[in-house]
Design an enzyme around this catalytic site. Structure first.
Site, short mmCIF file in Angstrom:
data_model
loop_
_atom_site.label_atom_id
_atom_site.label_comp_id
_atom_site.label_asym_id
_atom_site.label_seq_id
_atom_site.Cartn_x
_atom_site.Cartn_y
_atom_site.Cartn_z
N GLU A 62 0.89 -1.16 0.00
CA GLU A 62 0.00 0.00 0.00
C GLU A 62 0.93 1.22 0.00
OE1 GLU A 62 -3.56 1.48 2.86
OE2 GLU A 62 -2.79 -0.55 3.20
N ARG A 297 5.05 -13.09 9.66
CA ARG A 297 5.75 -11.85 9.33
C ARG A 297 7.06 -11.79 10.07
NH1 ARG A 297 2.14 -7.94 9.31
NH2 ARG A 297 3.55 -6.23 9.63
N LYS A 307 4.32 0.53 9.95
CA LYS A 307 4.35 1.84 9.29
C LYS A 307 3.88 2.93 10.22
CE LYS A 307 3.37 0.21 4.73
NZ LYS A 307 2.16 -0.09 3.98
P1 ATP Z 1 2.58 -2.42 8.18
O1 ATP Z 1 1.97 -3.42 9.10
O2 ATP Z 1 3.97 -2.04 8.52
O3 ATP Z 1 1.72 -1.25 7.92
P2 ATP Z 1 1.57 -3.60 5.87
O4 ATP Z 1 1.40 -5.07 5.89
O5 ATP Z 1 0.37 -2.78 6.07
O6 ATP Z 1 2.74 -3.19 6.82
P3 ATP Z 1 1.73 -3.37 3.08
O7 ATP Z 1 2.19 -2.22 2.29
O8 ATP Z 1 0.30 -3.69 3.05
O9 ATP Z 1 2.23 -3.14 4.54
O10 ATP Z 1 2.60 -4.64 2.80
C1 ATP Z 1 3.02 -5.10 1.55
C2 ATP Z 1 3.42 -6.55 1.68
O11 ATP Z 1 4.48 -6.66 2.60
C3 ATP Z 1 2.29 -7.39 2.20
O12 ATP Z 1 2.15 -8.51 1.33
C4 ATP Z 1 2.70 -7.81 3.56
O13 ATP Z 1 2.30 -9.11 3.82
C5 ATP Z 1 4.22 -7.71 3.50
N1 ATP Z 1 4.75 -7.37 4.83
C6 ATP Z 1 4.51 -6.26 5.54
N2 ATP Z 1 5.12 -6.32 6.75
C7 ATP Z 1 5.80 -7.49 6.77
C8 ATP Z 1 6.64 -8.15 7.73
N3 ATP Z 1 6.91 -7.60 8.92
N4 ATP Z 1 7.15 -9.35 7.41
C9 ATP Z 1 6.90 -9.91 6.22
N5 ATP Z 1 6.13 -9.36 5.27
C10 ATP Z 1 5.57 -8.17 5.53
MG MG Z 2 -1.38 -2.94 4.98
#
Ligand code: ATP
Ligand code: MG
Length: 614
Positions: A62, A297, A307
Site C-alpha cells: 500500500e 511476518r 508503518k
Molecule cells: P505495516 O503493518 O507495517 O503497515 P503492511 O502489511 O500494512 O505493513 P503493506 O504495504 O500492506 O504493509 O505490505 C506489503 C506486503 O508486505 C504485504 O504482502 C505484507 O504481507 C508484507 N509485509 C509487511 N510487513 C511485513 C513483515 N513484517 N514481514 C513480512 N512481510 C511483511
Molecule cells: Mg497494509
C-alpha cells in the site's frame, strides 16, 4: 531471466511454500491458464496465449509509507520464488483506499525494490500495476454478486450493524435489509455509485452466513460510499471497494497463482476463496483460481516494523527522516551501508514458516558482516586519536608503507600509507599503567605499527589535569613490515595509525541501536511505574497484550558524531562506497552528505557483535 537479482542467491533451502509450488507444478495445476498480456477478466484473458509464466506471485504494498525490513522479507520471498520457478513477480500498488496514498511513497517503493536488485520488467512484460486501475472490474464484480443473489445493500446504521454482528461465541443476526429484492439492490448500488447518497448511508455486503463461526464470513462489507478524491482516478468514483474484496480480485485479474501474505490474513482466506469461487461461477475469472498462502511476518528485535510507528518516529522528529540510518527502512538501510546481498542472506537464513517468532537483530548484522567481509576493501581510521611521537625518527623524512586492500584478495593490490614522525593512534592503544594482559603501548613495551615499524614506548606527556596528550616511542629501523628480517621481532600488540601530516579529518557517525530494549513498547518489569502500567494491547498487532509507549524505549545514545583521522586515500571514497576500517567495523561514505573530495562516513556495523546475543 526476469526477476533475477544481480548476484543470484545460491540454491534456496526448501520451505512449505516451495513444497506447495512443487506439487502444483508436478500436477500441472496452472498449465492451462491463458494470459492476454495484461491483467483482465476471463473473457479477455481467454483470447490470449498459454501463460508463459509458470507461476505468478506479487508484492502488493500500500503506498502509504516507506518499505521496511519486513517488506524486504516479502520481496525476497515473492521475487525469489518467481526467479527460481521460471515465473513472474508483479509489483502492485494496492491503492484502492482514496485517502492515504502519495506519489512520494510510490517512487520510494519503486526505488527500494530496484535497490534490492529485483525487477518486474523485461523485453516481454512490464508487471507494474496499480490496483486503482481495476475499479471497473471490481465494480462489475460487485454488480455480478448482486445479480446472482450474493450481495445486498444494507441501510442499517454503523452502530446497528456492529450490534448485529455477534461475537466469537454468539452468532450474528440478519439485517432487516438482507432480503431486499435483487432489482432493488442493483438500483440502490447504482445510485450509490451515481453519488445520490452521503458517506455511510448505505453499504454493499456479501450475503454469506450471519451465523458463521468465522466472523469474516458474516456478510462482510464489500463496497462503501466515500466522497473523496483519489490520486489516480480523481473524482470518477464515490464508491470504493473494501480491501478484503479488492485484493482477491486484483490477484485473479493478474493471473496470480500463489498469493503470499502474512498470517493475519489467515481468517480471511475463506472469504478470499468464497468470493473468487462465486466470480468464477459467473465466468468473470478463469480457473484455477489464485491460492492464498500465509507465512509469519518478520519481527525483529530492537526495531519497530510497523508503518504507523515509523511514521510517528519521522513526523515527531525522533530521527532525521525516512532515510535515517538508524531506521529499519530500506532507504535507511541503504544510507547505513547495508547491502542487498546481506538481505538475501538474512532472508535465506530466517526462512519461511507459519510460526511467529522474534528474530534477533544480531542475525541481520551478522549477514551484513559476512557480505561486507568479502566485498569491502580495508582502510585505516583513527576514531579516538592520541598523538604518538617517534623521537628517533627524523623530522621531515618522507616514507610510505604498503597496506593490502583486502587480506582475502591479494589481486586487489596494496596502497601507499604515508608514514612520519608524528602519528595518530587510538587512545585505547596506550596505558600508562597497563592492566593485566594488556599488550599494546605502555612504557617499556614494544608493539608493531601495522604495515610499518616496531616501536618501543618510552613515556608520555600530560596536561595540567593529568590527561595523556602524547605518547613517546622509538622505532627500530630494521623492523619495517615486508623487509628482510622484520619478522624476527616477536611483539604481541599490533596497532593501526595514520600520519598526522597527511591524515584526513572527517565527520564519522557511529550508530547504535535506535531502541534500548529488544521489544520496544512491550511491558517490562524494570520499567513498571506510574507511566508503565500493563494495559491491554493497543490492537496494533504486537500481540503481547502489555504495551507502553514505544518511544519511552528509544536509546538516547543511538548516534555519536565524531571527527576522526583517516588515511588520506579515504578522501577519494565515492558516495555509497563501503569499506572496512580495520579493527573498527564496516563504514560507508554517506550518499547524501558527502561532498566531492570530502566524504563523511556512517558506521554500518562493528566487526564483532559487542552486545552479544539477547
Ligand atoms: P505495516 O503493518 O507495517 O503497515 P503492511 O502489511 O500494512 O505493513 P503493506 O504495504 O500492506 O504493509 O505490505 C506489503 C506486503 O508486505 C504485504 O504482502 C505484507 O504481507 C508484507 N509485509 C509487511 N510487513 C511485513 C513483515 N513484517 N514481514 C513480512 N512481510 C511483511
Ligand atoms: Mg497494509
Amino acid at each position: 531471466m526476469s526477476n533475477a537479482p544481480p548476484a543470484a542467491a545460491a540454491a534456496a533451502a526448501t520451505n512449505f511454500i516451495r513444497n506447495i509450488i512443487d506439487a502444483d507444478l508436478a500436477a500441472g495445476k496452472h498449465a492451462q491458464r491463458r494470459w492476454s498480456g495484461k491483467p483482465a477478466l476471463a473473457a479477455e484473458q481467454m483470447t490470449g496465449v498459454l501463460d508463459p509464466a509458470r507461476i505468478r506471485t506479487r508484492f502488493p504494498p500500500e503506498p502509504n509509507g516507506y518499505l521496511h525490513f519486513g517488506h524486504a522479507k516479502s520481496i525476497c520471498l515473492n521475487f525469489g520464488l518467481a526467479r527460481d520457478y521460471g515465473g513472474r513477480c508483479h509489483l502492485r500498488f494496492d491503492d484502492t483506499n482514496p485517502e492515504k496514498e502519495e506519489k512520494e511513497y510510490v517512487d520510494s517503493i519503486i526505488d527500494a525494490v530496484h535497490w534490492l536488485g529485483f525487477t518486474w520488467q523485461d523485453d516481454a512484460e512490464n508487471n507494474l500495476y496499480f490496483a486503482s486501475d481495476y475499479f471497473d472490474a471490481m465494480y462489475a464484480s460487485a454488480e455480478y454478486l448482486i445479480e446472482s443473489g450474493h450481495a445486498y445493500v444494507d441501510s442499517q446504521s454503523a452502530d446497528a450493524m456492529r450490534a448485529h454482528r455477534g461475537t466469537l461465541t454468539q452468532p450474528g443476526k440478519d439485517s432487516p435489509f438482507r432480503t431486499r429484492p435483487r432489482s432493488e439492490n442493483l438500483d440502490l448500488f447504482r445510485r450509490m455509485r451515481a453519488g445520490e447518497f452521503a458517506d455511510g448511508e448505505h453499504i454493499l455486503r456479501a450475503k454469506i452466513d450471519m451465523a458463521s463461526p468465522n466472523i469474516n464470513l458474516r456478510d462482510p462489507a464489500i463496497y462503501r460510499i466515500r466522497h473523496a478524491t483519489h490520486h489516480n482516478t480523481g473524482d470518477a468514483w464515490c464508491v470504493y471497494p473494501m480491501y478484503t474484496f479488492a485484493h482477491p480480485i486484483e490477484d485473479a485479474l493478474e493471473n496470480i497463482t500463489h498469493s503470499i501474505c502474512t498470517l493475519e490474513f489467515e481468517d480471511q482466506r475463506p472469504f478470499y476463496d468464497w468470493l473468487l469461487e462465486r466470480l468464477a461461477e459467473g465466468g468473470l475469472f478463469q480457473r484455477p483460481l489464485p491460492q492464498q498462502i500465509e507465512f509469519s511476518r518478520l519481527n525483529l528485535s530492537y526495531v519497530v516494523l510497523s508503518k504507523r510507528k515509523l511514521i510517528q518516529l519521522v513526523e515527531e522528529k525522533h530521527v532525521s527522516g525516512w532515510d535515517d540510518p538508524r531506521l529499519p527502512t530500506l532507504v535507511g538501510a541503504r544510507r547505513r551501508g547495508y547491502t542487498p546481498e546481506g538481505f538475501y542472506l538474512f532472508a535465506e537464513r530466517i526462512g519461511v514458516s507459519k510460526a511467529d517468532s522474534l528474530i534477533d537483530y544480531s542475525l541481520l548484522e551478522e549477514a551484513m558482516r559476512e557480505v561486507l567481509n568479502e566485498a569491502a576493501e580495508r582502510r585505516i581510521a583513527v576514531l579516538d586519536p592520541l598523538k604518538l611521537i617517534i623521537d628517533n625518527y627524523p623530522a621531515g623524512q618522507n616514507e610510505v608503507c604498503h597496506a593490502p586492500n583486502h587480506p582475502l584478495k591479494p589481486e586487489l593490490g596494496k596502497r601507499d600509507m604515508p608514514f612520519g614522525r608524528e602519528l595518530w593512534i587510538e587512545r585505547e592503544d596506550f596505558m600508562e599503567v597497563p592492566s593485566k594482559g594488556y599488550r599494546r603501548l605502555f612504557p617499556g613495551n614494544m608493539a608493531r605499527l601495522r604495515y610499518g615499524y616496531v616501536v618501543k614506548c618510552t613515556g608520555c606527556d600530560k596536561d595540567a589535569d593529568g590527561r595523556v596528550i602524547a605518547v613517546h616511542c622509538e622505532y627500530l629501523p630494521d623492523s619495517k613490515s615486508g623487509t628482510p628480517g622484520a619478522d624476527s621481532y616477536k611483539v604481541k600488540g599490533n596497532l593501526h595509525w595514520v600520519a598526522v601530516a597527511t591524515a584526513y579529518a572527517a565527520e564519522v557517525r557511529l550508530y547504535e541501536r535506535l531502541f534500548a530494549y529488544p521489544a520496544p513498547g512491550s511491558w517490562r518489569e524494570e520499567a513498571a511505574g506510574s507511566s508503565a502500567t500493563p494495559t491491554a494491547g493497543d490492537g496494533d498487532g504486537d500481540g503481547d497484550g502489555f504495551e507502553r509507549n514505544f518511544l519511552d524505549d528509544l536509546n538516547p545514545d543511538s548516534v555519536k558524531v565524531i571527527t576522526a583521522w583517516l588515511e588520506p586515500t579515504l578522501k577519494l571514497a565515492r558516495p555509497e562506497e563501503r569499506l572496512q576500517f580495520e579493527r573498527h567495523g564496516y563504514f560507508v561514505a554517506d550518499r547524501i552528505d558527502s561532498k566531492d573530495g570530502a566524504p563523511v562516513f556512517n558506521r554500518t556495523v562493528t566487526l564483532k557483535d559487542s552486545l552479544g546475543k539477547t
